[in-house]
Design a protein around this motif. Structure first.
Motif, PDB file in Angstrom:
ATOM      1  N   ILE A   1       6.271 -22.861   5.873  1.00 31.39           N
ATOM      2  CA  ILE A   1       5.407 -21.719   6.126  1.00 31.39           C
ATOM      3  C   ILE A   1       6.279 -20.498   6.393  1.00 31.39           C
ATOM      4  N   ASN A   2       5.646 -19.334   6.333  1.00 33.47           N
ATOM      5  CA  ASN A   2       6.396 -18.090   6.470  1.00 33.47           C
ATOM      6  C   ASN A   2       5.580 -17.100   7.278  1.00 33.47           C
ATOM      7  N   PRO A   3       5.442 -17.320   8.585  1.00 33.89           N
ATOM      8  CA  PRO A   3       4.560 -16.454   9.371  1.00 33.89           C
ATOM      9  C   PRO A   3       5.113 -15.045   9.532  1.00 33.89           C
ATOM     10  N   ALA A   4       4.218 -14.087   9.632  1.00 33.28           N
ATOM     11  CA  ALA A   4       4.645 -12.694   9.747  1.00 33.28           C
ATOM     12  C   ALA A   4       3.552 -11.894  10.446  1.00 33.28           C
ATOM     13  N   LEU A   5       3.958 -10.789  11.060  1.00 32.85           N
ATOM     14  CA  LEU A   5       3.010  -9.832  11.627  1.00 32.85           C
ATOM     15  C   LEU A   5       3.005  -8.606  10.737  1.00 32.85           C
ATOM     16  N   VAL A   6       1.836  -8.206  10.252  1.00 30.71           N
ATOM     17  CA  VAL A   6       1.756  -7.009   9.408  1.00 30.71           C
ATOM     18  C   VAL A   6       0.723  -6.064   9.990  1.00 30.71           C
ATOM     19  N   LYS A   7       0.920  -4.774   9.708  1.00 31.67           N
ATOM     20  CA  LYS A   7      -0.043  -3.758  10.130  1.00 31.67           C
ATOM     21  C   LYS A   7      -0.911  -3.390   8.939  1.00 31.67           C
ATOM     22  N   VAL A   8      -2.213  -3.342   9.149  1.00 32.90           N
ATOM     23  CA  VAL A   8      -3.150  -3.006   8.086  1.00 32.90           C
ATOM     24  C   VAL A   8      -3.925  -1.777   8.512  1.00 32.90           C
ATOM     25  N   LYS A   9      -4.044  -0.829   7.559  1.00 32.87           N
ATOM     26  CA  LYS A   9      -4.793   0.382   7.848  1.00 32.87           C
ATOM     27  C   LYS A   9      -6.178   0.244   7.239  1.00 32.87           C
TER      28      LYS A   9
ATOM     29  N   GLU B   1       3.758 -14.751   4.460  1.00 31.41           N
ATOM     30  CA  GLU B   1       3.994 -13.314   4.377  1.00 31.41           C
ATOM     31  C   GLU B   1       3.662 -12.781   3.002  1.00 31.41           C
ATOM     32  N   GLU B   2       3.923 -13.596   1.958  1.00 34.36           N
ATOM     33  CA  GLU B   2       3.726 -13.102   0.597  1.00 34.36           C
ATOM     34  C   GLU B   2       2.249 -12.902   0.265  1.00 34.36           C
ATOM     35  N   SER B   3       1.336 -13.544   1.021  1.00 33.34           N
ATOM     36  CA  SER B   3      -0.087 -13.363   0.735  1.00 33.34           C
ATOM     37  C   SER B   3      -0.693 -12.260   1.586  1.00 33.34           C
ATOM     38  N   ALA B   4       0.090 -11.595   2.419  1.00 32.49           N
ATOM     39  CA  ALA B   4      -0.464 -10.608   3.343  1.00 32.49           C
ATOM     40  C   ALA B   4       0.100  -9.219   3.094  1.00 32.49           C
ATOM     41  N   THR B   5       0.276  -8.862   1.833  1.00 30.36           N
ATOM     42  CA  THR B   5       0.667  -7.487   1.535  1.00 30.36           C
ATOM     43  C   THR B   5      -0.518  -6.571   1.819  1.00 30.36           C
ATOM     44  N   PRO B   6      -0.274  -5.287   2.099  1.00 30.48           N
ATOM     45  CA  PRO B   6      -1.398  -4.389   2.409  1.00 30.48           C
ATOM     46  C   PRO B   6      -2.425  -4.298   1.296  1.00 30.48           C
ATOM     47  N   ASP B   7      -1.985  -4.537   0.031  1.00 34.53           N
ATOM     48  CA  ASP B   7      -2.961  -4.468  -1.067  1.00 34.53           C
ATOM     49  C   ASP B   7      -3.981  -5.593  -0.998  1.00 34.53           C
ATOM     50  N   ALA B   8      -3.604  -6.697  -0.345  1.00 37.13           N
ATOM     51  CA  ALA B   8      -4.499  -7.850  -0.337  1.00 37.13           C
ATOM     52  C   ALA B   8      -5.758  -7.573   0.450  1.00 37.13           C
ATOM     53  N   PHE B   9      -5.717  -6.578   1.343  1.00 40.69           N
ATOM     54  CA  PHE B   9      -6.875  -6.341   2.192  1.00 40.69           C
ATOM     55  C   PHE B   9      -7.733  -5.181   1.728  1.00 40.69           C
ATOM     56  N   THR B  10      -7.303  -4.454   0.672  1.00 37.13           N
ATOM     57  CA  THR B  10      -8.029  -3.232   0.328  1.00 37.13           C
ATOM     58  C   THR B  10      -9.430  -3.528  -0.168  1.00 37.13           C
ATOM     59  N   GLU B  11      -9.593  -4.637  -0.943  1.00 36.43           N
ATOM     60  CA  GLU B  11     -10.923  -4.910  -1.475  1.00 36.43           C
ATOM     61  C   GLU B  11     -11.890  -5.282  -0.350  1.00 36.43           C
ATOM     62  N   MET B  12     -11.389  -6.134   0.578  1.00 41.91           N
ATOM     63  CA  MET B  12     -12.232  -6.517   1.713  1.00 41.91           C
ATOM     64  C   MET B  12     -12.589  -5.300   2.562  1.00 41.91           C
ATOM     65  N   ASP B  13     -11.615  -4.412   2.728  1.00 38.88           N
ATOM     66  CA  ASP B  13     -11.845  -3.182   3.485  1.00 38.88           C
ATOM     67  C   ASP B  13     -12.944  -2.350   2.848  1.00 38.88           C
ATOM     68  N   GLU B  14     -12.803  -2.159   1.530  1.00 38.44           N
ATOM     69  CA  GLU B  14     -13.772  -1.351   0.797  1.00 38.44           C
ATOM     70  C   GLU B  14     -15.174  -1.944   0.894  1.00 38.44           C
ATOM     71  N   ARG B  15     -15.249  -3.274   0.708  1.00 40.67           N
ATOM     72  CA  ARG B  15     -16.559  -3.925   0.702  1.00 40.67           C
ATOM     73  C   ARG B  15     -17.202  -3.903   2.086  1.00 40.67           C
ATOM     74  N   SER B  16     -16.415  -4.114   3.135  1.00 49.09           N
ATOM     75  CA  SER B  16     -17.024  -4.114   4.468  1.00 49.09           C
ATOM     76  C   SER B  16     -17.439  -2.700   4.854  1.00 49.09           C
ATOM     77  N   TRP B  17     -16.670  -1.708   4.396  1.00 52.34           N
ATOM     78  CA  TRP B  17     -17.071  -0.331   4.685  1.00 52.34           C
ATOM     79  C   TRP B  17     -18.400  -0.016   4.017  1.00 52.34           C
ATOM     80  N   ARG B  18     -18.535  -0.472   2.730  1.00 49.58           N
ATOM     81  CA  ARG B  18     -19.773  -0.196   2.006  1.00 49.58           C
ATOM     82  C   ARG B  18     -20.948  -0.958   2.627  1.00 49.58           C
ATOM     83  N   ALA B  19     -20.686  -2.194   3.111  1.00 51.95           N
ATOM     84  CA  ALA B  19     -21.781  -2.993   3.661  1.00 51.95           C
ATOM     85  C   ALA B  19     -22.276  -2.416   4.984  1.00 51.95           C
TER      86      ALA B  19
END
Lengths: 122, 168, 103
Positions: free
Chosen positions: B89-97, B136-154
């Protein structure tokens, strides 16, 4: 037409029991992950497999076994409660641990016991 | 007042679904218990746009369906990491805007991240989220943009104009 | 086959108890107890179907709710060492509520 209905009615309990079994298996896998992972934060991820995947699959299996719609409604209520309270509890745990100053393990982790395992396997 | 009506309908549906009986005594008890719950909720000041979000139910259900599929896709790598012979495993802490502004949208976004196996929201400050990820490789900031967009719209897509100023 | 599912859940509960007893930090124990509660909810439901009495689901609903409340209560106590502290710190912003309902 009634033959298709008969086939569905006979296959439904088997499918339901199979889904329950898969859900229970996922719960065991999540528990194994909680026992194996090295750090509190990583154990949280393993526990969330139980909270989401195992719960959903087992509840869908139970809904296929249910004799009446009332039971299905109760199962849906349980699913909704689990999905609403699960992440809140996880976040409260992670936030409390982070506030208390528990440092997470960062970076690639490789188990030295895994190498001996692979040697035994080869 | 619409909030109170929504709360009454939801509580009544919950009572009928959980009991399933229509005797007069039980119906009277249900009315009494619903009244007590509504009085308590009003006293706690939780009957408002956040506490009773039933006006946006179709949007939320659409988002919910998308989220369940996403959760099942994210379950797979975590299960593989649990049962594979050597720990990798490759745990990491990332900041998401996030672009979510209201508290409800932020709550939905953070809860979605936590609900997805492999990522957990550790802390929320302003519009930045601290996320702990198992890979860490699955948690790039781009990975959250779609979820962000959809939750904002919902949550607050329609009333983006009159965003509330209430901040924690 | 559904009996096998119940037995597998018992195995999962027993394994999770090991983590609850051994956990090095407090948070590991709370996490183990929380996850144990989810598994017990599923186990109560499946037990109802094994015994042919799906009324057990009412107990499962109750257990799910109490499990969540107990987790939050334990965390709050260990963070503030008291149950008397309000969890939300937004009383100042709440004072001026524009829509005064007639309640």
């Amino acid at each position: 037409m009634s033959e298709i209905l008969n086939v569905i009615m006979t296959i439904k309990p088997i499918l339901g029991a199979l889904l329950c079994l898969i859900g229970a298996g996922l719960a065991v896998i999540g528990t194994v992950g909680v026992l194996r992972f090295p750090d509190f934060y990583t154990r949280l991820h393993a526990a969330s497999v139980t909270d989401t995947g195992a719960a959903t699959i087992a509840i869908v299996g139970m809904a296929l076994l249910a004799p009446s719609w009332l039971i299905v409604f109760k199962l849906a209520a349980i699913w909704l409660f689990l999905f609403l309270t699960g992440p809140t509890g996880s976040h409260a745990l992670a936030n409390a641990a982070h506030t208390a100053g528990l440092q997470p393990v960062i970076g690639r982790q490789r188990d030295r016991a895994g190498e001996s395992d692979s040697e035994e396997a080869s | 007042m619409g909030y109170f009506l929504g709360l009454i309908v939801v509580l009544g549906a919950l009572w009928l679904g959980l009991s399933g009986m229509f005797k007069p005594l039980l119906l009277t008890l249900s009315v009494i218990s619903i009244l007590i719950s509504i009085l308590l909720a009003a006293r706690l000041n939780t009957v408002d746009r956040e506490g009773v979000p039933y006006a946006r139910t179709p949007n939320l259900f659409l988002y919910w369906g998308w989220l369940v599929i996403e959760i099942f896709k994210a379950n797979w790598p975590v299960i593989r990491a649990c049962v594979s012979a050597d720990l990798d495993i490759n745990p990491a802490l990332v900041k998401v805007k996030t672009r979510c502004e209201s508290d409800l949208a932020k709550t939905i976004f953070a809860n979605s991240i936590t609900l997805t196996p492999g990522t957990v929201t550790v802390e929320v400050e302003g519009d930045k989220l601290l996320v702990h990820a198992l890979f860490e490789e699955s948690a790039t900031p781009d990975a959250f943009t779609e979820m962000d967009e959809r939750s904002w719209r919902a949550a607050d897509g329609r009333q983006a104009g009159k965003t509330t100023q209430v901040k924690a | 086959m559904i009996g096998a599912a119940a037995i597998a859940l018992i195995v999962a509960i027993a394994l999770m108890l090991i983590r609850a007893l051994r956990g090095p930090t407090l948070y590991d124990r709370v996490l183990a107890v929380n996850s144990l509660g989810t598994k017990i909810v599923l186990f109560i439901g499946i037990l109802g179907f094994v015994l042919g009495r799906p009324d057990f689901l009412d107990i499962a609903v109750l257990y799910a709710l109490i499990n969540f409340v107990s987790t939050i209560a334990i965390l709050k106590f260990f963070r503030y060492r008291s149950f008397q502290v309000p969890l939300m710190r937004r009383t100042v912003a709440r004072q001026t509520q524009p829509e005064g309902d007639d309640v």
